[in-house]
Design a protein around this motif. Structure first.
Motif, PDB file in Angstrom:
ATOM      1  N   ARG A 165       0.845  -1.188   0.000  1.00  0.00           N
ATOM      2  CA  ARG A 165       0.000   0.000   0.000  1.00  0.00           C
ATOM      3  C   ARG A 165       0.880   1.236   0.000  1.00  0.00           C
ATOM      4  NH1 ARG A 165      -1.890  -3.255   3.791  1.00  0.00           N
ATOM      5  NH2 ARG A 165      -3.834  -4.363   3.333  1.00  0.00           N
ATOM      6  N   PHE A 166       0.581   2.161  -0.878  1.00  0.00           N
ATOM      7  CA  PHE A 166       1.185   3.499  -0.810  1.00  0.00           C
ATOM      8  C   PHE A 166       0.119   4.400  -0.228  1.00  0.00           C
ATOM      9  CE2 PHE A 166       3.778   1.939  -4.477  1.00  0.00           C
ATOM     10  CZ  PHE A 166       5.020   2.122  -3.905  1.00  0.00           C
ATOM     11  N   GLY A 167       0.187   4.644   1.059  1.00  0.00           N
ATOM     12  CA  GLY A 167      -0.873   5.429   1.694  1.00  0.00           C
ATOM     13  C   GLY A 167      -2.202   4.749   1.466  1.00  0.00           C
ATOM     14  N   GLU A 168      -3.085   5.434   0.744  1.00  0.00           N
ATOM     15  CA  GLU A 168      -4.422   4.896   0.531  1.00  0.00           C
ATOM     16  C   GLU A 168      -4.461   3.842  -0.584  1.00  0.00           C
ATOM     17  OE1 GLU A 168      -7.601   5.820   2.308  1.00  0.00           O
ATOM     18  OE2 GLU A 168      -5.757   5.926   3.484  1.00  0.00           O
ATOM     19  N   THR A 169      -3.551   4.024  -1.568  1.00  0.00           N
ATOM     20  CA  THR A 169      -3.633   3.140  -2.734  1.00  0.00           C
ATOM     21  C   THR A 169      -3.098   1.748  -2.421  1.00  0.00           C
ATOM     22  OG1 THR A 169      -1.903   4.684  -3.394  1.00  0.00           O
ATOM     23  CG2 THR A 169      -3.696   4.319  -4.952  1.00  0.00           C
ATOM     24  N   HIS A 170      -3.912   0.801  -2.734  1.00  0.00           N
ATOM     25  CA  HIS A 170      -3.559  -0.593  -2.556  1.00  0.00           C
ATOM     26  C   HIS A 170      -2.979  -1.073  -3.878  1.00  0.00           C
ATOM     27  CE1 HIS A 170      -5.009  -4.385  -0.245  1.00  0.00           C
ATOM     28  NE2 HIS A 170      -3.754  -4.446  -0.575  1.00  0.00           N
ATOM     29  N   VAL A 171      -1.674  -1.166  -3.960  1.00  0.00           N
ATOM     30  CA  VAL A 171      -1.046  -1.419  -5.250  1.00  0.00           C
ATOM     31  C   VAL A 171      -0.910  -2.910  -5.529  1.00  0.00           C
ATOM     32  CG1 VAL A 171       1.029  -1.106  -6.602  1.00  0.00           C
ATOM     33  CG2 VAL A 171       0.135   0.790  -5.278  1.00  0.00           C
ATOM     34  N   LEU A 172      -0.490  -3.678  -4.522  1.00  0.00           N
ATOM     35  CA  LEU A 172      -0.432  -5.130  -4.679  1.00  0.00           C
ATOM     36  C   LEU A 172      -1.405  -5.763  -3.698  1.00  0.00           C
ATOM     37  CD1 LEU A 172       3.393  -5.852  -5.094  1.00  0.00           C
ATOM     38  CD2 LEU A 172       1.641  -5.670  -6.845  1.00  0.00           C
ATOM     39  N   PRO A 216      -0.370  -4.925 -17.784  1.00  0.00           N
ATOM     40  CA  PRO A 216      -0.476  -3.565 -18.299  1.00  0.00           C
ATOM     41  C   PRO A 216       0.296  -2.582 -17.414  1.00  0.00           C
ATOM     42  CG  PRO A 216      -2.644  -4.458 -17.721  1.00  0.00           C
ATOM     43  CD  PRO A 216      -1.644  -5.461 -17.306  1.00  0.00           C
ATOM     44  N   SER A 217       0.557  -1.430 -17.976  1.00  0.00           N
ATOM     45  CA  SER A 217       1.270  -0.388 -17.246  1.00  0.00           C
ATOM     46  C   SER A 217       0.557  -0.064 -15.934  1.00  0.00           C
ATOM     47  CB  SER A 217       1.331   0.854 -18.134  1.00  0.00           C
ATOM     48  OG  SER A 217       2.062   1.848 -17.515  1.00  0.00           O
ATOM     49  N   GLY A 218       1.315   0.034 -14.872  1.00  0.00           N
ATOM     50  CA  GLY A 218       0.740   0.402 -13.583  1.00  0.00           C
ATOM     51  C   GLY A 218       0.147  -0.747 -12.804  1.00  0.00           C
ATOM     52  N   CYS A 219       0.363  -1.976 -13.240  1.00  0.00           N
ATOM     53  CA  CYS A 219      -0.266  -3.090 -12.542  1.00  0.00           C
ATOM     54  C   CYS A 219       0.549  -3.530 -11.340  1.00  0.00           C
ATOM     55  CB  CYS A 219      -0.493  -4.264 -13.474  1.00  0.00           C
ATOM     56  SG  CYS A 219       1.021  -5.103 -13.950  1.00  0.00           S
ATOM     57  N   GLY A 220       1.752  -2.982 -11.175  1.00  0.00           N
ATOM     58  CA  GLY A 220       2.519  -3.287  -9.973  1.00  0.00           C
ATOM     59  C   GLY A 220       3.731  -4.167 -10.200  1.00  0.00           C
ATOM     60  N   LYS A 221       4.162  -4.308 -11.434  1.00  0.00           N
ATOM     61  CA  LYS A 221       5.302  -5.172 -11.721  1.00  0.00           C
ATOM     62  C   LYS A 221       6.568  -4.615 -11.082  1.00  0.00           C
ATOM     63  CE  LYS A 221       4.876  -4.556 -16.182  1.00  0.00           C
ATOM     64  NZ  LYS A 221       3.726  -3.648 -16.292  1.00  0.00           N
ATOM     65  N   SER A 222       6.853  -3.339 -11.358  1.00  0.00           N
ATOM     66  CA  SER A 222       8.075  -2.761 -10.806  1.00  0.00           C
ATOM     67  C   SER A 222       8.015  -2.754  -9.290  1.00  0.00           C
ATOM     68  CB  SER A 222       8.254  -1.335 -11.307  1.00  0.00           C
ATOM     69  OG  SER A 222       8.335  -1.324 -12.694  1.00  0.00           O
ATOM     70  N   PHE A 267      17.964  -2.055 -14.012  1.00  0.00           N
ATOM     71  CA  PHE A 267      16.820  -1.146 -14.010  1.00  0.00           C
ATOM     72  C   PHE A 267      16.428  -0.776 -15.417  1.00  0.00           C
ATOM     73  CE2 PHE A 267      18.688  -0.811  -9.903  1.00  0.00           C
ATOM     74  CZ  PHE A 267      17.627  -0.636  -9.055  1.00  0.00           C
ATOM     75  N   GLN A 268      15.147  -0.511 -15.548  1.00  0.00           N
ATOM     76  CA  GLN A 268      14.610  -0.157 -16.862  1.00  0.00           C
ATOM     77  C   GLN A 268      15.357   1.029 -17.474  1.00  0.00           C
ATOM     78  OE1 GLN A 268      10.470   0.676 -16.641  1.00  0.00           O
ATOM     79  NE2 GLN A 268      10.257   1.060 -18.814  1.00  0.00           N
ATOM     80  N   SER A 269      15.650   2.006 -16.620  1.00  0.00           N
ATOM     81  CA  SER A 269      16.309   3.216 -17.132  1.00  0.00           C
ATOM     82  C   SER A 269      17.820   3.073 -17.096  1.00  0.00           C
ATOM     83  CB  SER A 269      15.888   4.404 -16.295  1.00  0.00           C
ATOM     84  OG  SER A 269      16.300   4.188 -14.957  1.00  0.00           O
ATOM     85  N   ASP A 271      14.231  -5.258 -14.847  1.00  0.00           N
ATOM     86  CA  ASP A 271      13.004  -4.485 -15.051  1.00  0.00           C
ATOM     87  C   ASP A 271      12.995  -3.897 -16.459  1.00  0.00           C
ATOM     88  OD1 ASP A 271      10.669  -3.178 -14.779  1.00  0.00           O
ATOM     89  OD2 ASP A 271      11.233  -1.962 -13.062  1.00  0.00           O
ATOM     90  N   GLU A 272      12.250  -4.501 -17.318  1.00  0.00           N
ATOM     91  CA  GLU A 272      12.158  -4.078 -18.724  1.00  0.00           C
ATOM     92  C   GLU A 272      13.523  -3.678 -19.275  1.00  0.00           C
ATOM     93  OE1 GLU A 272       8.881  -1.660 -19.670  1.00  0.00           O
ATOM     94  OE2 GLU A 272       7.699  -2.264 -17.947  1.00  0.00           O
ATOM     95  N   PRO A 273      14.461  -4.597 -19.246  1.00  0.00           N
ATOM     96  CA  PRO A 273      15.838  -4.199 -19.567  1.00  0.00           C
ATOM     97  C   PRO A 273      16.071  -3.921 -21.034  1.00  0.00           C
ATOM     98  CG  PRO A 273      15.740  -6.548 -19.235  1.00  0.00           C
ATOM     99  CD  PRO A 273      14.376  -6.033 -18.947  1.00  0.00           C
TER     100      PRO A 273
HETATM  101  N1  LIG Z   1       5.354   5.996  -4.372  1.00  0.00           N
HETATM  102  C1  LIG Z   1       4.127   5.718  -4.838  1.00  0.00           C
HETATM  103  N2  LIG Z   1       3.031   6.293  -4.271  1.00  0.00           N
HETATM  104  C2  LIG Z   1       1.785   6.012  -4.722  1.00  0.00           C
HETATM  105  N3  LIG Z   1       1.518   5.199  -5.754  1.00  0.00           N
HETATM  106  C3  LIG Z   1       2.576   4.595  -6.360  1.00  0.00           C
HETATM  107  C4  LIG Z   1       3.911   4.833  -5.946  1.00  0.00           C
HETATM  108  N4  LIG Z   1       4.744   4.103  -6.723  1.00  0.00           N
HETATM  109  C5  LIG Z   1       3.942   3.448  -7.609  1.00  0.00           C
HETATM  110  N5  LIG Z   1       2.646   3.745  -7.371  1.00  0.00           N
HETATM  111  C6  LIG Z   1       1.481   3.220  -8.097  1.00  0.00           C
HETATM  112  O1  LIG Z   1       1.535   1.836  -8.033  1.00  0.00           O
HETATM  113  C7  LIG Z   1       1.067   1.274  -9.217  1.00  0.00           C
HETATM  114  C8  LIG Z   1       2.052   0.221  -9.686  1.00  0.00           C
HETATM  115  O2  LIG Z   1       3.224   0.866 -10.117  1.00  0.00           O
HETATM  116  P1  LIG Z   1       4.418   0.078 -10.824  1.00  0.00           P
HETATM  117  O3  LIG Z   1       5.528   1.016 -11.055  1.00  0.00           O
HETATM  118  O4  LIG Z   1       4.716  -1.144 -10.035  1.00  0.00           O
HETATM  119  O5  LIG Z   1       3.749  -0.323 -12.198  1.00  0.00           O
HETATM  120  P2  LIG Z   1       4.354  -1.234 -13.349  1.00  0.00           P
HETATM  121  O6  LIG Z   1       3.531  -2.441 -13.385  1.00  0.00           O
HETATM  122  O7  LIG Z   1       5.815  -1.357 -13.200  1.00  0.00           O
HETATM  123  O8  LIG Z   1       3.999  -0.351 -14.617  1.00  0.00           O
HETATM  124  P3  LIG Z   1       4.914  -0.045 -15.925  1.00  0.00           P
HETATM  125  O9  LIG Z   1       4.709  -1.177 -16.834  1.00  0.00           O
HETATM  126  O10 LIG Z   1       4.277   1.200 -16.467  1.00  0.00           O
HETATM  127  O11 LIG Z   1       6.313   0.131 -15.476  1.00  0.00           O
HETATM  128  C9  LIG Z   1       0.854   2.386 -10.212  1.00  0.00           C
HETATM  129  O12 LIG Z   1      -0.519   2.614 -10.329  1.00  0.00           O
HETATM  130  C10 LIG Z   1       1.523   3.558  -9.580  1.00  0.00           C
HETATM  131  O13 LIG Z   1       0.805   4.736  -9.854  1.00  0.00           O
END
Ligand SMILES: Nc1ncnc2c1ncn2[C@@H]1O[C@H](COP(=O)(O)OP(=O)(O)OP(=O)(O)O)[C@@H](O)[C@H]1O
Ligand SMILES: Nc1ncnc2c1ncn2[C@@H]1O[C@H](COP(=O)(O)OP(=O)(O)OP(=O)(O)O)[C@@H](O)[C@H]1O
Ligand SMILES: [Mg+2]
Ligand SMILES: [Mg+2]
Lengths: 384, 301, 400, 291, 384
Positions: free
Chosen positions: E12-19, E37-43, E81-83, E158-160
């Motif tokens: 969880r990042f604060g309120e957001t439940h990411v995984l 998909p982008s933002g699904c929480g892989k990184s 790292f990806q970058s 990570d997406e190397p």
């Molecule tokens: N520090 C943070 N605070 C709040 N939300 C975050 C934080 N870091 C990531 N997130 C959110 O967590 C979710 C997952 O992020 P993550 O970087 O793991 O995505 P990803 O699967 O790697 O996407 P991509 O393919 O675009 O790299 C995203 O919705 C992102 O907005």
């Protein structure tokens, strides 16, 4: 007279000679795709067509009229920039309508035009947002909208899909294709994506280091490349380029290729006449991965199939296909087989070569070795 | 592009469009050329003239320059600006960097603290000079307060010690500019790719090594900008010295800026003042031009 | 009063507050009686340096003020540049040639023409003393240098600061010129400080003067550097210090604190300088203008400044003595009364001499060069003979 | 996170030290402001006897009232408020005009490059570094010729001229990070030089506008040298008035009034810093740091 | 016990439940690819494994040991790292050697290790350059070298390859694959590239919105998707998803699909038992483009081919293939045919459907409709 005529155009930035005499002519309604490695001058050429860079030498004609000195705003050209170049402080509607506003289109008419384009691109609900609030795909569509709203003589697209993810990219590609079919406007399009180039173009121009390598239909460029560069550049995975030797066998030239343990002899079908002169000389064979298959998938109907059993160096299933790597002439060669074929590296399996698709190159000049008449099939578009 | 285009209405307007950028730039160019470079030329001339209370255009060659170099105060002023400039720039950068690094640790009250560190830059020394004078004055400020609080042996009398007075000026100057430098470094730190720091963590580097080896080397452009801005402020440190020490005790805290002012306006030696100004300008040019050159030579990416 | 009709004068000055501003108020009042308005133009700071910078900038821009308050050689410098109006008519009418002492005329006249109207005469060789402290320590008013030092020692031994000292270059030099006058006498002072004779400057007498100064400095406190003169005066007033050597403007501070001369505080000439006076004086110079109305107002202003009533009234407020030598001192306080007499006597005896510290002995460049040496002598442990040598060199450098 | 692990506990200790250091610095940094503020609320007697660092025993607003409305500067006893408004009259046009010129210059120097544009920029940048003392007299002469001597208009001109260097620097570096395609797209859309600037670049320049305004506002408001040299008297800016008030050569110093006046002079810049500080950092991050 | 065990991990990042409770277990030597998909929480997941983000809930076990509170530098993990995240102020050699330096490896040994890795990656001649002087591909290899030099327990990528051009990408992919085969180190790899995922993985984990959708071998994920999302996400061009109705015909369930002008009936081969319950209900059919071909290319040997003549809506030649679009169940459907097939939109042609590869989904729950025993083939790896 062609619609867009790029006549021996040169571009120099100070000392650097970026474009070294480009000659391209396309007809109204054509879809010209420029491809080439990074830095070969594609964007520069596009900018010159748009009037954003000056022309160092040569002439640009649009619809018969020389436009070398016409100001960009009066060329009646719309352009989509690779980086979108959206105006960050304007809303989406403002961005799309800006070109019309500058052309003093009345507000009401402008609104209608913007709405129409927004609908087409399915961004109606985004019209009041700022570019910063859009996702990549949405931005791209806005950039597109800005061009589409204008109904110009010529569209220029500079890698307009390069920043999209795979899925969106396919969708947008279809969209562009349908648009072109419906409007019939002439388009010049830059991309480094193979599939995009192949599916969209009516003509492909392959560039390298400021020089045009080949201009032709996608099929011609793909199947009938002018030289090693074009052959290697088009297609992914790229064409297998294998060292071989031409020898005479039964009065006909055949190609001999070294495998890991023996020699593979492939009959030559195309350009047979030209290759007669190459007997006992080294050449380079070009074979697309999809022309080397398992015997079952081979194009037995139209192709000219030659089978051989070879060792498997590596197996790469991609889901839709199975790429099987073997070694020919000292290099890895990719063969595309049906997925599910039960193969392991180290095993031997039968490969089917469709020699009717094989092309041959001079290893020194890197040019195609071609029969005279073959070259004639597309006489106007080939360049030296 | 000399061949006239067949466009009818286009010609004049197009030419205007082509000239417009330069036209827009020209007022600034004219102002700067005249008011900066014209005046520099004028001052250079004056430094070779017999000017005293008012400009006098009689050519006297290197006379003023030789008087400048034999002047007692000029030596002090040069020595002081050297000591002051060096200490000032180094302390500001060190302190600013430390503060920026500390603030970059996801601090709760960052906004407030940042404003506190930054605010001295908002105030002129005409405003804060008196407070500083009090604060550093042994009979009134810090020393007295400490004595009042019972710490009798506390001694801080640099302000009145001619050997140390320049350091009090440094303290006040550092107080003023550190916040600004901190803001620059903070901006720089925020611009560093977070993944790189993660990479260093994975590589097993402890925090201080990450800063020392990875982050700080990357702030090079910020260091350069900071040095330029601070050098600019150091050379112009006029209000500061006037407000705090008036150049004293004696001439102990004279710097070129006060030297120039005093020779031009209270000693009626405009020629010497001009020579000193030209000399300072030459020194600045020697420092700044290589920097400008390196900045402008390559197009930034 | 309808001032607009009669115009306004714009007078550049650095008297921004306190008794100085009040004294200037007397001029303003005098002008407004004649229906002339006053446009504020104070420039404080740097003992007039800022004001001089502004004056230069105003004149350079072709927009001089009506008049300006200047010191010493500045008036001469501006006259040399034909920037000033002549006050000859006013001077003739007021018989200025006769009533103002000769040493002052050297500054107020250029090339035989009056160019400045003197406000007052300040003398700088005064000692100000806390009477209560003198009584407590049983100290008589010292007559000789040795007595003076002895009394300082007494104060120091009793735990008081002997000499209230302000450590700014002009104050250092004020004390120094007192010491020079006390050590070498009037002739030596004139030779060294006014004629700038290199031999006198680098003489044993001068070295001796530096020795005396060094001796004197033992009796100041440690916090003196940078101190404003009025803060030093406050030390005497508050009984923290015994003496201060300062010009007669210090008296204003005593009077402000409701102290009475002779009773609460003492004023006497620096021991060893009783028969001479080092002075300075503020001059009002008028800038050349084509505007007839401005010219008229300038004449009126000069007339007012030169008038007996103004001279008395002004000195009453400012603590100085009138620049005119022909007035009765009745209305002045005790210190001023004796001071006025001494000035008159000195003027007779040719021992009324310009103060180095205030730019009445030598031009600004020399004055500041002297400041440099004296200040560094005070703030370091430079030996006296070296100081004398440096002084001679610095003066020579500034005059070349 | 469950029970505090060893790493977590060590983390808390480090953070405590961190906050302590930052707090200490904050106190040191606030000291002069604190002294000025408290002094301005004390009575004169309290200042003379009391501790400089003590809070006022008896708060009084009189010093502020006096500083604003009735303190004597020279022979006029109207406080500093008139000069305060002089400063505003100078600051507003000077900041606006120099900012606009800088924005134009930055725009031309990045988006309409021409042969020698780097030299022009270098010349402008170098002008940031000239010691101002040397230009006082020639400037005075020029102002006189222009009939701008001793007026706020003259000071506005001076501040514009010597502000151009920095404003150009700020805007140039900012616009350099803008893609050139933006200008090209607008050209294709049919926009001209000014339309592109006012419609497309300027609205997107908020961060750098904030940096420029802060920088210029502070410099102009706090300027003393130009103010005293070119506009003494009734058109003097507040710093000059403050200096006149504080630097009297005789008389009892009313420290509380002086401090109140100093605070009056400081308030606008302080407000600007406090309100815009956040954007300041953002602006610095958006490119101006890089030189 | 598995080598890497991600046990009900939440973030969880604060309120957001990411995984939202991820469960993954892999063995030593496995190559796990995370896609989604982008933002699904892989990184985020990768960062948590590396110890760069804290774990909100759940447990991470590496080689049997709980590593929740172990500092990143002590986890014995290397990450790309990806970058790239190269240290710009250090040379290439410095970058590669930094990790060893921090681990106090003596200078000489470090040198040797760096040289060895540089040789492997063919960047020996770049060792003294700074990252700023390298091209994208070279940088990527340096980033790789920084990880490879370390010989850790676990590699994280990570997406190397995401920033490389098509050609380099293929080369690097092969390189990574061979490396994995040689070293046998466990690898967790994030990518959004289909081909990469399919060719590299021994296990693929498909994620969506912080939840695991499916974990399995590439083949299982590709051919046997758990739900609509996985089916649509894997493969490019993606699986055709067509509305259909199950009816009974001759005692067996068949699928009926609406074409432009009639109805197409496709026999059901897989999951026949489960589908019996779905008679007369709407379902969604999933058919890969490569399972719809021209009759000649169809997999007559193993497949179960069903032919039908349908109108052609659009033709897209990509060089290697010809994608033919027709309309089924109201949506466009992609069929992959042999290039060169002479087709135009509007014509009709025969399509061969390999129904043995067809999968069926519940349109409401979006889950696969599956026979019991089918699900058992990969019992451990499937998630609910
Ligand atoms: N520090 C943070 N605070 C709040 N939300 C975050 C934080 N870091 C990531 N997130 C959110 O967590 C979710 C997952 O992020 P993550 O970087 O793991 O995505 P990803 O699967 O790697 O996407 P991509 O393919 O675009 O790299 C995203 O919705 C992102 O907005
Ligand atoms: N203003 C310029 N000055 C000097 N060289 C330039 C300039 N603009 C472009 N070039 C050079 O011209 C060449 C062609 O650039 P161009 O942008 O046309 O490449 P491109 O084919 O579009 O490449 P990409 O696929 O990377 O976009 C490059 O080598 C580039 O470095
Ligand atoms: Mg390009
Ligand atoms: Mg990611």
């Amino acid at each position: 007279m062609s619609f867009l005529h790029i006549n021996n155009v040169h571009k120099r930035f100070g000392e650097t000679h970026v474009l070294k005499g480009i000659d391209i002519a396309i007809e109204q309604g054509d879809f010209l795709v420029l491809v080439g490695p990074s830095g070969c001058g594609k964007s520069t050429l596009l900018n010159m067509i748009a009037g954003l860079d000056s022309i160092s030498e040569g002439e640009l004609r649009l619809d018969g009229r020389c436009i070398n000195d016409v100001h960009p705003s009066r060329r009646d050209i719309a352009m989509v920039f690779q980086s979108y170049a959206l105006y960050p402080s304007m809303t989406v509607a403002g961005n799309i309508g800006f070109g019309l506003e500058m052309r003093k289109v009345p507000r009401k008419q402008r609104r209608e035009a913007v709405d129409r384009v927004a609908k087409l691109l399915q961004i109606e609900n985004l019209l009041d947002r700022k570019p910063g609030q859009l996702s990549g795909g949405q931005r791209q569509r806005v950039a597109m909208g800005r061009a589409l709203v204008r109904d110009p003589q010529l569209f220029l697209f500079d890698e307009p899909l390069s920043n999209l993810d795979a899925k969106l990219r396919v969708d947008m590609r279809t969209e562009i294709k349908q648009l072109h079919q419906r409007l019939g406007t002439t388009i010049v399009y830059v991309t480094h994506d193979q599939i995009e180039a192949m599916t969209l173009a009516s003509r492909i121009a392959v560039m390298r280091g400021g020089e045009l390598q080949q201009l032709g239909t996608p099929q011609a460029v793909y199947d009938d490349p002018n030289n090693l560069f074009v052959a290697g550049f088009m297609g992914s995975p790229s064409m297998n380029l294998v060292k071989a030797r031409i020898v005479e066998q039964g009065g006909l030239p055949v190609a001999q290729v070294a495998t890991d343990d023996s020699t593979l002899t492939l009959p030559v079908v195309r350009d047979r006449d030209a290759l007669r002169d190459w007997c006992d000389r080294d050449v380079i064979l070009g074979l697309r991965p999809e022309a080397i298959t398992d015997p079952a998938s081979a194009n037995h109907g139209e192709g000219n199939i030659h089978e051989a059993e070879l060792p498997v160096a590596l197996v790469e299933p991609t889901g839709a296909d199975l790429y099987v790597v073997t070694t020919l002439g000292g290099t890895h060669v990719n063969a595309r087989m049906r997925p599910g074929t039960p193969l392991r590296s180290g095993e031997r399996t039968r490969f089917a070569f469709d020699v009717s698709r094989m092309v041959v190159f001079d290893p020194e000049s890197e040019q195609r070795i071609r029969d005279e008449r073959t070259a004639e099939t597309t006489p106007l578009e080939e360049t030296a | 592009m000399s061949n006239a285009s067949p466009e009818r209405d286009g010609g004049a307007r197009e030419r205007l469009q082509r000239w417009l950028p330069k036209l827009v730039l020209s007022p600034s160019c004219v102002l700067v050329l005249f008011f900066v470079y014209g005046f520099i030329a004028w001052t250079s001339y004056i430094s070779f003239s017999d000017s005293g209370m008012m400009p006098d255009y009689t050519w006297v060659g290197l006379h003023q320059w030789s008087r400048l170099w034999t002047s007692w105060t000029w030596g002090i002023a040069l020595h002081n600006i050297w000591v002051f400039g060096l200490l000032y720039i180094v302390s500001c950068i060190v302190l600013g960097l430390i503060l920026a690094i500390l603030l970059d640790q996801r601090i709760r009250a960052e906004g407030v603290l940042r404003t506190i560190y930054l605010y001295p830059m908002a105030l002129s020394f005409i405003v804060t000079g008196t407070a500083w004078q009090w604060f550093l004055n042994p009979g009134l400020g810090l020393e007295k307060t400490m004595h009042d609080l019972g710490w009798q042996s506390f001694s801080f009398n640099w302000l009145i010690d001619s050997n140390m007075a320049i350091y009090t000026v440094v303290i006040a100057a550092v107080w003023q500019a550190t916040g600004f430098v901190m803001a620059m470094f903070l901006a720089g730190l925020r611009g560093i790719d977070g993944e790189m720091i993660k990479a260093a963590q994975i590589d097993g580097a402890p925090a201080w090594k990450i800063y020392a080896r990875i982050i700080i080397p990357q702030l090079r452009p910020v260091f350069l900008s900071a040095v330029v801005v601070l050098a600019h402020l150091a050379i112009k440190s006029f209000d500061l010295i006037v407000a705090m020490t008036g150049g004293g005790p004696g001439n102990a805290t004279a710097v070129p800026a006060t030297f120039m002012y005093s020779y031009a306006f209270s000693r009626n030696e405009m020629g010497i003042a001009a020579a000193s100004a030209v000399f300072m300008l030459a020194v600045i040019a020697a420092l700044i031009i290589p920097y400008l050159y390196s900045e402008l030579r390559e197009p930034r990416s | 009063a309808d001032t607009a009709a009669n115009g306004e004068v714009e007078v550049l000055n650095w008297w921004t507050s306190g008794s100085e501003a009040k004294a200037l108020g007397a001029l303003k009042d005098g002008l407004s009686d004649q229906g002339i308005g006053w446009k504020n133009m104070p420039v404080a700071g740097g003992a007039g340096t800022n004001a001089m910078a502004v004056l230069r900038s105003r004149i350079t821009s072709g927009n001089p003020p009506t008049a300006a308050q200047v010191l010493g050689y500045d008036a001469q410098d501006w006259a040399e540049r034909d920037a000033l109006s002549s006050l000859d008519e006013v001077a003739e009418a007021g018989k200025w040639d006769e009533v103002f002492p000769q040493p002052l005329q050297e500054f107020a006249k250029y090339d035989g023409h009056w160019i400045g109207a003197p406000f007052e005469i300040h003398s700088t060789n005064w000692v100000w003393a806390n009477k209560a402290l003198m009584d407590e320590l049983d100290i008589e008013q010292p007559k000789t240098w040795d007595d003076f030092i002895a009394s300082l020692k007494k104060a120091k031994d009793a735990g008081y600061t002997g000499l209230a000292y302000g450590g700014q270059p002009w104050q250092d030099t004020t004390v120094f010129e007192n010491v020079v006058l006390a050590t070498g006498g009037a002739d030596f002072y004139r030779k060294a400080m006014i004629d700038l004779d290199p031999e006198a400057l680098n003489s044993t007498t001068m070295a001796q003067a530096f020795d005396h100064l060094r001796e004197l400095l033992q009796y100041k406190d440690d916090n003196s550097p940078g101190r404003d003169w009025n803060l030093a005066t406050a030390m005497v007033i508050n009984g923290k210090a015994l003496y201060q050597i300062m010009g007669d403007w210090a008296k204003g501070e005593f009077l402000n604190a409701n102290l009475e001369p002779g009773k609460d505080f003492m004023c006497f000439r620096t021991p060893g300088t009783q028969d001479a006076v080092t002075f300075n004086s503020d001059l009002m110079i008028m800038f050349d203008t084509d505007d007839a109305q401005q010219q008229k107002m300038q004449q009126i202003m000069a007339t007012i400044i030169g008038s007996p009533e103004f001279q008395i009234a002004f000195s009453q407020i400012k603590g100085s003595v009138p620049a005119r030598m022909d007035l009765s001192a009745d209305k002045l306080d005790a210190c001023a009364q004796s001071g006025y007499e001494q000035v008159k006597a000195a003027a007779e005896n040719h021992t009324l001499m310009g103060s180095m510290a205030h730019g009445y002995a030598a031009p600004a460049s020399v004055k500041n060069a002297v400041f440099d040496i004296i200040s560094s002598f005070v703030n370091s442990d430079m030996p006296s003979d070296v100081a004398a040598e440096q002084l001679a060199m610095a003066v020579q450098g500034a005059t070349s | 996170m469950s029970a505090a692990s060893p790493t977590a506990r060590r983390g808390i200790a480090t953070r405590a030290v961190l906050y302590a250091i930052l707090g200490l610095f904050a106190i040191v940094y606030l000291m002069p402001l604190y002294v000025m503020l408290t002094t301005s609320f004390k009575t004169l007697e309290e200042i003379h006897q009391g501790n400089m660092l003590a809070l006022p025993g008896q708060w009084t607003l009189d010093p502020w009232r006096e500083a604003w409305g009735s303190a004597c500067i020279g022979l006029e006893c109207n406080g500093v408020h008139g000069y305060f408004f002089n400063s505003i009259k100078i600051v507003v046009p000077a900041v606006l005009i120099s900012g606009l010129l800088g924005a134009f210059n930055g725009y031309v120097l990045t988006k309409w490059k021409f042969r020698g544009h780097k030299i022009v920029f270098g010349l402008m940048l170098f002008s940031c570094f000239i010691p101002f003392q040397i230009i006082l007299l020639p400037m005075a002469r020029v102002l006189g010729i222009l009939h701008l001597a001793n007026s706020t208009a003259g000071l506005v001109l001076v501040h514009i001229v010597y502000g151009i260097g920095f404003t150009t620097l700020f805007f140039r570096n900012f616009y350099a990070s803008f893609p050139d395609e933006l200008v090209r797209a607008a050209q294709l859309d049919g926009a001209g030089f000014f339309t592109i600037f006012f419609r497309i670049l300027l609205p997107a320049s908020v961060p750098i506008i904030v940096v420029t305004i802060i920088w210029q506002f502070t410099n102009v408001w706090n300027d003393f040298l130009f103010g005293v040299s070119f506009a003494s008297g009734d058109s003097a800016p507040i710093t000059v008035a403050l200096n006149n008030l504080v630097n009297s050569s005789t008389g009892v110093k009313a420290y509380n009034v002086n401090m109140a006046a100093a605070m009056v002079a400081a308030v606008p810049t302080l407000i600007v810093y406090i309100l815009a500080g956040k954007y300041f950092l953002r602006g610095l991050m958006s490119g101006s740091v890089k030189g």
